[in-house]
Design a protein around this motif. Structure first.
Motif, PDB file in Angstrom:
ATOM      1  N   SER A   1       0.821  -1.222   0.000  1.00 18.62           N
ATOM      2  CA  SER A   1       0.000   0.000   0.000  1.00 18.62           C
ATOM      3  C   SER A   1       0.846   1.259   0.000  1.00 18.62           C
ATOM      4  CB  SER A   1      -0.932   0.002   1.209  1.00 18.62           C
ATOM      5  OG  SER A   1      -0.191   0.073   2.420  1.00 18.62           O
ATOM      6  N   ALA A   2       2.109   1.117   0.415  1.00 22.48           N
ATOM      7  CA  ALA A   2       2.991   2.289   0.429  1.00 22.48           C
ATOM      8  C   ALA A   2       3.695   2.498  -0.900  1.00 22.48           C
ATOM      9  CB  ALA A   2       4.023   2.138   1.549  1.00 22.48           C
ATOM     10  N   LEU A   3       3.533   1.562  -1.827  1.00 22.26           N
ATOM     11  CA  LEU A   3       4.207   1.667  -3.125  1.00 22.26           C
ATOM     12  C   LEU A   3       3.358   2.495  -4.079  1.00 22.26           C
ATOM     13  CD1 LEU A   3       5.456  -2.028  -3.481  1.00 22.26           C
ATOM     14  CD2 LEU A   3       6.706  -0.032  -2.615  1.00 22.26           C
ATOM     15  N   VAL A   4       3.574   3.788  -4.072  1.00 21.70           N
ATOM     16  CA  VAL A   4       2.823   4.717  -4.925  1.00 21.70           C
ATOM     17  C   VAL A   4       3.806   5.581  -5.694  1.00 21.70           C
ATOM     18  CG1 VAL A   4       0.794   4.753  -3.417  1.00 21.70           C
ATOM     19  CG2 VAL A   4       2.640   6.387  -3.034  1.00 21.70           C
ATOM     20  N   ASP A   5       3.312   6.200  -6.743  1.00 24.66           N
ATOM     21  CA  ASP A   5       4.152   7.088  -7.539  1.00 24.66           C
ATOM     22  C   ASP A   5       4.351   8.416  -6.815  1.00 24.66           C
ATOM     23  OD1 ASP A   5       4.348   5.224  -9.563  1.00 24.66           O
ATOM     24  OD2 ASP A   5       2.568   6.002 -10.610  1.00 24.66           O
ATOM     25  N   ILE A   6       5.508   9.000  -7.020  1.00 18.98           N
ATOM     26  CA  ILE A   6       5.792  10.316  -6.432  1.00 18.98           C
ATOM     27  C   ILE A   6       5.039  11.378  -7.226  1.00 18.98           C
ATOM     28  CG2 ILE A   6       7.596  12.023  -6.006  1.00 18.98           C
ATOM     29  CD1 ILE A   6       9.542   9.667  -5.661  1.00 18.98           C
ATOM     30  N   PRO A   7       4.266  12.230  -6.569  1.00 18.34           N
ATOM     31  CA  PRO A   7       3.529  13.277  -7.293  1.00 18.34           C
ATOM     32  C   PRO A   7       4.481  14.204  -8.040  1.00 18.34           C
ATOM     33  CG  PRO A   7       2.740  13.047  -5.036  1.00 18.34           C
ATOM     34  CD  PRO A   7       3.993  12.241  -5.123  1.00 18.34           C
ATOM     35  N   THR A   8       4.013  14.726  -9.131  1.00 18.71           N
ATOM     36  CA  THR A   8       4.856  15.621  -9.940  1.00 18.71           C
ATOM     37  C   THR A   8       4.990  17.004  -9.331  1.00 18.71           C
ATOM     38  OG1 THR A   8       2.915  16.265 -11.249  1.00 18.71           O
ATOM     39  CG2 THR A   8       4.245  14.397 -12.056  1.00 18.71           C
ATOM     40  N   SER A   9       4.077  17.360  -8.406  1.00 22.17           N
ATOM     41  CA  SER A   9       4.043  18.734  -7.886  1.00 22.17           C
ATOM     42  C   SER A   9       4.771  18.892  -6.557  1.00 22.17           C
ATOM     43  CB  SER A   9       2.588  19.179  -7.707  1.00 22.17           C
ATOM     44  OG  SER A   9       1.893  18.312  -6.808  1.00 22.17           O
ATOM     45  N   VAL A  10       5.662  17.960  -6.211  1.00 25.97           N
ATOM     46  CA  VAL A  10       6.363  18.085  -4.933  1.00 25.97           C
ATOM     47  C   VAL A  10       7.430  19.175  -5.033  1.00 25.97           C
ATOM     48  CG1 VAL A  10       5.959  15.674  -4.344  1.00 25.97           C
ATOM     49  CG2 VAL A  10       8.067  16.310  -5.538  1.00 25.97           C
TER      50      VAL A  10
ATOM     51  N   THR B   1       8.730   9.722   2.195  1.00 25.99           N
ATOM     52  CA  THR B   1       8.417   8.538   1.387  1.00 25.99           C
ATOM     53  C   THR B   1       7.392   8.935   0.322  1.00 25.99           C
ATOM     54  OG1 THR B   1       6.541   7.810   2.723  1.00 25.99           O
ATOM     55  CG2 THR B   1       8.747   7.101   3.433  1.00 25.99           C
ATOM     56  N   PRO B   2       7.256   8.138  -0.740  1.00 27.68           N
ATOM     57  CA  PRO B   2       6.248   8.471  -1.757  1.00 27.68           C
ATOM     58  C   PRO B   2       4.840   8.617  -1.166  1.00 27.68           C
ATOM     59  CG  PRO B   2       7.766   6.848  -2.637  1.00 27.68           C
ATOM     60  CD  PRO B   2       8.129   7.024  -1.190  1.00 27.68           C
ATOM     61  N   ARG B   3       4.453   7.740  -0.234  1.00 24.66           N
ATOM     62  CA  ARG B   3       3.106   7.848   0.340  1.00 24.66           C
ATOM     63  C   ARG B   3       2.969   9.135   1.148  1.00 24.66           C
ATOM     64  NH1 ARG B   3       0.516   2.844   3.598  1.00 24.66           N
ATOM     65  NH2 ARG B   3       2.370   3.149   4.898  1.00 24.66           N
ATOM     66  N   GLN B   4       4.010   9.524   1.855  1.00 23.44           N
ATOM     67  CA  GLN B   4       3.959  10.785   2.595  1.00 23.44           C
ATOM     68  C   GLN B   4       3.804  11.972   1.641  1.00 23.44           C
ATOM     69  OE1 GLN B   4       7.642  10.291   4.744  1.00 23.44           O
ATOM     70  NE2 GLN B   4       6.579   9.738   6.657  1.00 23.44           N
ATOM     71  N   LEU B   5       4.490  11.921   0.524  1.00 23.14           N
ATOM     72  CA  LEU B   5       4.381  13.005  -0.457  1.00 23.14           C
ATOM     73  C   LEU B   5       2.972  13.057  -1.058  1.00 23.14           C
ATOM     74  CD1 LEU B   5       7.822  12.601  -2.230  1.00 23.14           C
ATOM     75  CD2 LEU B   5       7.112  14.517  -0.778  1.00 23.14           C
TER      76      LEU B   5
ATOM     77  N   LEU C   1       0.812  14.774   1.631  1.00 24.52           N
ATOM     78  CA  LEU C   1       1.071  16.211   1.751  1.00 24.52           C
ATOM     79  C   LEU C   1       0.532  16.976   0.546  1.00 24.52           C
ATOM     80  CD1 LEU C   1       4.670  16.121   3.263  1.00 24.52           C
ATOM     81  CD2 LEU C   1       2.633  17.062   4.364  1.00 24.52           C
ATOM     82  N   THR C   2       0.735  16.454  -0.656  1.00 20.69           N
ATOM     83  CA  THR C   2       0.233  17.160  -1.836  1.00 20.69           C
ATOM     84  C   THR C   2      -1.287  17.103  -1.915  1.00 20.69           C
ATOM     85  OG1 THR C   2       0.626  15.163  -3.167  1.00 20.69           O
ATOM     86  CG2 THR C   2       2.352  16.847  -3.166  1.00 20.69           C
ATOM     87  N   THR C   3      -1.886  16.019  -1.448  1.00 23.23           N
ATOM     88  CA  THR C   3      -3.353  15.924  -1.450  1.00 23.23           C
ATOM     89  C   THR C   3      -3.959  16.984  -0.547  1.00 23.23           C
ATOM     90  OG1 THR C   3      -3.316  13.548  -1.923  1.00 23.23           O
ATOM     91  CG2 THR C   3      -5.322  14.443  -0.937  1.00 23.23           C
ATOM     92  N   PHE C   4      -3.471  17.092   0.677  1.00 22.65           N
ATOM     93  CA  PHE C   4      -3.996  18.119   1.584  1.00 22.65           C
ATOM     94  C   PHE C   4      -3.670  19.522   1.072  1.00 22.65           C
ATOM     95  CE2 PHE C   4      -4.233  14.591   4.638  1.00 22.65           C
ATOM     96  CZ  PHE C   4      -5.443  14.865   5.253  1.00 22.65           C
ATOM     97  N   SER C   5      -2.475  19.682   0.484  1.00 24.30           N
ATOM     98  CA  SER C   5      -2.114  20.990  -0.065  1.00 24.30           C
ATOM     99  C   SER C   5      -3.041  21.392  -1.197  1.00 24.30           C
ATOM    100  CB  SER C   5      -0.661  20.970  -0.558  1.00 24.30           C
ATOM    101  OG  SER C   5       0.240  20.772   0.508  1.00 24.30           O
TER     102      SER C   5
END
Length: 921
Positions: free
Chosen positions: A342-351, A378-382, A385-389
């Motif tokens: 579940s933690a294996l996600v793509d890194i958002p482009t807007s970080v 980590t990717p999931r943390q990013l 953070l971007t979702t809430f942002s």
């Protein structure tokens, strides 16, 4: 130019200020420090006390109203009472206490209140406390993160003071509640924070699946515990191995230890993990100081190898355990494949992809290739953070619509343009919500650790640095434990609700020189940076990259740069300046320029006050000196300031004296009060300086003693009146015509203080004078009878006499002082036929150890005159104990002085006819 002396230039209730400042460290909900992290904040209590005492006249400024020293002392006690109430956290918004304090300010300022300016405002404490006292508070800082924090405290709550919330829930109950200060704004922060959580969970909740408890039940994870891994350099083990600093998950007294057991599969060349309860971990840590050990083969993993693997992007992470919310507290679950996947996600482009500064003193992650801010997550943390942002833009529109529905003005003026309508209000809510994102970043990075005794996540900034972390804890944004989204919303909401809300203020992004020029004749109170203690700009980029991403439209000027300004920052950073000498010169030149400007800009009606981050001792070529302190005082003198007060404020310690290696630990900061030196100040010779010091210092020291300044603070407090004498002259000339330096002046002041204190020995009886000298020479140890007899002749007593007085014991050719634990508990001064000040002081300390009531009863019996002599003896004995590194005795004598006012009040309450018995002794 004549001026009225202010309270801070004469006396302060230091114990009360220090106690309130230290107590503030444990205040959580509602404290401004919980709005957003900022480093090295001064306590509100200390700032409030310093400002108030800088504004209020000392009674000596009004000889027509207070002609005698007794009258002045009585008025100071009244003012101290106000100040002691004012500094308490519980009274921060008490209208009665604040009105009383403001009345004194207005009376002393003749109705013309000054503007208060802090040109290094940092987290905004000083302008905020100026507002609390009813004064306009102005701040400036070069760092945009500091500016935005200060604006959120100083500008925004007053702008929306008294307004009801605009959210639909609040409007439905409109009329049932009253909204003081910025409580309506705080309510909206809570409402829209909950809305954001709901929206975020709908979008990314699937990334945070439930854990499976020991009984198979589904539990909400609190934290995922990860280990960083590297390929083993041992060819016998081709797989990755974990770098773990601690295997322990629970280490609580009275409960069995919970820990992770690594399971080594030698056939598959893999490492798995199980949860164990009870006993001790079977494996030692596998990484220490950046050097590792292969858990499978025992081979060393060099630090350089770990760094190179990390820089090459080959460092991995492996899930070791999950901490969940169980029915009876924390549950510790073994990892499953689903939890890891579940933690294996793509890194958002807007970080944020800006670079981390190179500063090995405070930022250690760059040597591991973590050289851009997004790499600390980590990717999931990013994703979180971007979702809430990204939700901030939706929140702004919703707040604006709701504000218009609540009849707020549609003036279309934004917050940064000083608007007060719906657009500005929506900007304010978004600003606070962006702070929530920042607070989450602090708890959602891959540099957070698990606190196994408190069972919660430690944030990134557990210290004023960004260290490398090996086994880290990933928080669940949607749990109910530390690091969750709503927890951070609550911190921000409560801080806004508790803000003063009234008054006016302005914080601008300016360097200190420019900000001083902005404000006409201000009262300056400031806490400048101290040399290289904290790399504010480098560290604050951690937050700034998210603030810039989230607030570019709300605060376009403050977020205009890619990273925080660095080159003009007034700290000594050798990596930025090129060398330690260049860094020191940059800092000292910068501070000198600010002090020069202050000397001509500060209002002449008030002293400027500067918090100095005091290091008690700094070692230089084997000599213990305070080079930074001396340099700062020299800078003040060179800038044509006359120092009028130096007050130590203990913000880190309890009200008891601590000891470190036998030496007293002093204040964590010193407040310096000063005024521009008179333009026609004369020159003076060394002899003239000494004469003036000897004429003025005894009275100043006696005043400090009368205010029961703790002995541990006496030397620092006496520097104020000593430096006032020194700095009143344009120069003090040595015999060779050179100017005396501050270091020399400080040595002379310290010698003069010793002479003043020693001169009080003449007020003691002969037996006490013998005991004082004997204590200095031998402490509590026995020494030859001949030495005791020789000393007794010099003190006009005898060994037989001091033994009869109960001070000493003479046995087998040796003499020693009677220790406090040998004192007769039934001793009564009324029946003692050879009463001494020494006995009274020692018995007071012994009885204080039982209770203040017992000490007060003894003080009542011996009377005020004998009690006062015992108190002064305690000052002398503290100086001896501190110099001789007798820490236990230093604690005892300091404690008696600190408790003196309370003992005296209790004694007066019990006053009887015996109180005058020993007045004439």
């Amino acid at each position: 130019m004549s001026y009225k002396r202010k309270l801070i230039e004469v006396a302060l209730p230091l114990d009360a200020i220090s106690a309130a400042s230290a107590r503030e460290k444990s205040i959580r909900h509602g404290h401004p420090s919980t709005l957003h992290l900022w480093w090295a904040r001064r306590p509100l209590a200390a700032a409030r006390a310093v400002l108030w005492a800088s504004l209020v006249d000392d009674p000596s400024a009004h000889p027509d109203r207070f002609p005698t020293e007794e009258d002045q002392a009585a008025e100071r006690r009244r003012l101290f009472g106000i100040l002691e109430r004012l500094v308490l956290w519980k009274n921060s918004n008490d209208p009665v206490v604040l009105a009383e304090a403001r009345a004194e300010v207005e009376a002393s300022c003749d109705g013309e209140l000054p503007n208060v300016l802090d040109p290094f405002c940092g987290g905004g404490t000083i302008p905020l406390e100026a507002q609390r006292l009813g004064l306009p508070g102005y701040g400036g800082d070069l760092n945009p993160v500091a500016v935005l924090i200060s604006k959120a405290l100083v500008e925004m709550p007053p702008r929306f003071h008294g307004l009801p919330p605009v959210n639909p829930d609040a409007r439905d109950r409109f009329g049932s509640e009253s909204w003081e200060r910025a409580q309506g704004l705080a309510d909206d922060i809570g409402y829209y924070g909950r809305w954001m959580r709901h929206q975020a969970f709908e979008r990314i909740g699937q990334l945070y699946p439930d854990a499976t408890g020991p009984g198979g039940e589904k539990l909400t994870p609190v934290a995922w515990i990860w280990a960083r891994t590297v390929q083993s350099p041992d060819p016998a083990w081709p797989g990755h191995v974990p770098l773990v600093a601690s295997w322990v998950l629970r280490n609580k007294s009275g409960s069995p230890k919970v820990w992770v057991e690594p399971i080594i599969d030698r056939d598959a060349k893999t490492v798995g993990y199980r949860i164990r309860e009870g006993g001790e971990p079977t494996h030692p840590r596998t990484v220490t100081r950046g050097k590792g050990v292969c858990i499978a083969t025992g081979s060393a993993i060099p630090g350089d190898y770990i760094k190179s693997e990390s820089r090459a992007g080959r460092m991995g992470e492996q899930l070791m355990a999950i901490v969940a919310e169980g029915r009876r507290g924390r549950a510790y679950c073994e990892p499953t494949a689903d939890c890891s996947h579940s933690a294996l996600v793509d890194i958002p482009t807007s970080v944020p992809r800006s670079s981390v500064a190179l500063d090995p003193r405070h930022i250690w992650v760059t040597i591991y290739g973590l050289d851009e801010w997004w790499k600390l997550f980590t990717p999931r943390q990013l994703v979180a953070l971007t979702t809430f942002s990204d939700l901030l833009g939706e929140v702004r529109q919703q707040v604006r619509d709701d504000a218009l529905a609540a009849d707020m003005e549609n003036d279309r003026i934004r917050l940064h343009e000083a608007g007060t309508g719906a657009d500005a209000y929506a900007d304010a809510v978004v600003t606070y919500m962006a702070f929530v994102v920042d607070k989450c970043a602090d708890y959602w990075s891959a540099l957070c650790t698990w606190h196994n005794s408190r069972h919660l996540i430690r944030n990134t900034f557990g210290r004023q640095a960004i260290p490398m972390v090996w086994d880290f804890a990933e928080a669940n944004p949607f749990s109910g434990s530390s690091g969750n989204w709503m927890g951070q919303v609550t911190w921000v909401r409560k801080a806004v609700a508790a803000a003063p809300g009234g008054g006016s203020g302005e914080v601008l992004q300016r360097d200190a020189l420019a900000r001083i020029d902005d404000v006409d004749k201000p009262l300056v109170c400031t806490d400048p940076p101290y040399y290289d203690n904290i790399s504010y700009a480098d560290l604050s980029d951690f937050f700034y990259v998210w603030l810039r991403r989230n607030l570019r439209e709300v605060w376009p000027e403050e977020t205009a740069t890619v990273l925080t300004p660095k080159s003009e920052e007034m700290i000594a950073n050798p990596y930025r300046a090129g060398s330690k000498d260049a860094a020191r010169q940059h800092f000292e030149d910068g501070i000198a320029g600010v002090l020069d400007r202050l000397a001509v800009s500060q209002s002449p009606r008030f002293p400027a006050t500067i918090f100095y981050a005091y290091k008690q001792q700094e070692t230089k070529q084997g000599e213990q000196v305070s080079t930074g302190w001396e340099t700062f005082l020299q800078g003040l003198v060179d800038a044509k300031f006359q120092v009028t007060g130096t007050w130590p404020v203990r913000t880190e310690l309890s009200n008891k004296l601590l000891a470190q290696g036998g030496a007293a630990v002093l204040a964590s900061s010193v407040v310096i009060a000063g005024r521009p030196r008179q333009p026609d100040a004369p020159l003076a010779t060394r002899r003239e300086f000494l004469d003036a010091l000897q004429a003025g210092l005894p009275q100043a020291v006696r005043l400090l003693q009368d205010q029961t300044i703790a002995p541990v603070d006496m030397a620092q407090s006496a520097i104020g009146p000593g430096m006032e004498v020194f700095s009143q002259y344009a120069k003090v000339l040595e015999a060779d015509g050179s100017s005396m330096k501050v270091r020399t002046a400080l040595a002379i002041i310290n010698e003069a203080l010793e002479e003043v204190l020693s001169a009080e020995e003449t007020e003691f009886d002969s037996d006490t004078r013998w005991a004082l000298t004997w204590y200095e020479q031998f402490g509590g140890d026995p020494a030859p009878f001949g030495d005791a007899e020789t000393l007794s002749k010099a003190k006009n007593t005898s060994v037989v006499g001091v033994v009869q007085a109960g001070i000493a014991e003479s046995k087998a050719g040796k003499v020693r002082l009677i220790s406090r634990d040998e004192l007769d508990e039934e001793w009564d001064p009324l029946t003692d036929r050879r009463l001494t000040v020494w006995e009274v002081a020692q018995h007071l300390i012994a009885r204080l150890g039982n209770s203040e009531t017992e000490a007060a009863e003894l003080l009542r019996k011996v009377g005020g005159g004998m009690g006062d002599r015992a108190r002064r003896l305690a000052y002398l004995l503290y100086q001896v104990a501190d110099r001789k590194r007798r820490s236990d005795d230093a604690v005892a004598y300091n404690g008696l002085i600190q408790a003196w006012h309370d003992i005296e009040r209790r004694a007066v309450a019990r006053q009887g006819p015996v109180a005058q018995t020993f007045e004439g002794m």
